[in-house]
Design a protein around this motif. Structure first.
Motif, PDB file in Angstrom:
ATOM      1  N   ASP A 199      -6.127 -57.320  10.833  1.00 56.52           N
ATOM      2  CA  ASP A 199      -4.690 -57.499  10.641  1.00 56.52           C
ATOM      3  C   ASP A 199      -4.358 -58.886  10.096  1.00 56.52           C
ATOM      4  OD1 ASP A 199      -4.121 -54.953  11.564  1.00 56.52           O
ATOM      5  OD2 ASP A 199      -3.969 -55.607  13.648  1.00 56.52           O
ATOM      6  N   ASP A 200      -5.227 -59.837  10.362  1.00 57.78           N
ATOM      7  CA  ASP A 200      -4.992 -61.212   9.932  1.00 57.78           C
ATOM      8  C   ASP A 200      -5.322 -61.353   8.443  1.00 57.78           C
ATOM      9  OD1 ASP A 200      -4.431 -63.893   9.973  1.00 57.78           O
ATOM     10  OD2 ASP A 200      -6.345 -64.480  10.884  1.00 57.78           O
ATOM     11  N   GLU A 201      -4.392 -61.926   7.673  1.00 59.41           N
ATOM     12  CA  GLU A 201      -4.575 -62.047   6.232  1.00 59.41           C
ATOM     13  C   GLU A 201      -5.750 -62.938   5.871  1.00 59.41           C
ATOM     14  OE1 GLU A 201      -0.971 -63.408   4.519  1.00 59.41           O
ATOM     15  OE2 GLU A 201       0.122 -61.577   4.987  1.00 59.41           O
ATOM     16  N   VAL A 202      -5.964 -63.991   6.645  1.00 60.30           N
ATOM     17  CA  VAL A 202      -7.053 -64.915   6.352  1.00 60.30           C
ATOM     18  C   VAL A 202      -8.401 -64.206   6.468  1.00 60.30           C
ATOM     19  CG1 VAL A 202      -8.197 -67.032   7.096  1.00 60.30           C
ATOM     20  CG2 VAL A 202      -5.708 -66.909   7.070  1.00 60.30           C
ATOM     21  N   LEU A 203      -8.564 -63.395   7.499  1.00 61.30           N
ATOM     22  CA  LEU A 203      -9.819 -62.667   7.671  1.00 61.30           C
ATOM     23  C   LEU A 203     -10.019 -61.628   6.566  1.00 61.30           C
ATOM     24  CD1 LEU A 203      -9.862 -62.150  11.542  1.00 61.30           C
ATOM     25  CD2 LEU A 203     -11.169 -63.782  10.185  1.00 61.30           C
TER      26      LEU A 203
END
Length: 72
Positions: A21-25
């Motif tokens: 869900d995290d954009e960075v990941l």
């Protein structure tokens, strides 16, 4: 045969990254997966490299032709 391992790792990391869900990941996993897939492609035998490259060019040309037809 090590290029199969690199491809499997690359596509696996890319697929797992889409589940975050995290954009960075997502961005990091897409970059790492892409690097591994490209690394696998460059270590593959020449006939396989040519097959993959020609397949990509043909697939993109069909997509571009559809875009051109819609615009006309």
């Amino acid at each position: 045969m090590d290029y199969f391992v690199l491809w499997a790792l690359g596509f696996g990391i890319f697929w797992l990254g889409l589940r975050f869900d995290d954009e960075v990941l997502v961005i990091v996993s897409a970059l790492v997966g892409s690097i591994l897939v490209i690394w696998g492609l460059t270590s593959a035998p020449l006939p396989l490299q040519l097959f993959v490259e020609v397949s990509c060019v043909v697939a993109l040309s069909f997509v571009c032709m559809r875009c051109i037809e819609r615009g006309s």
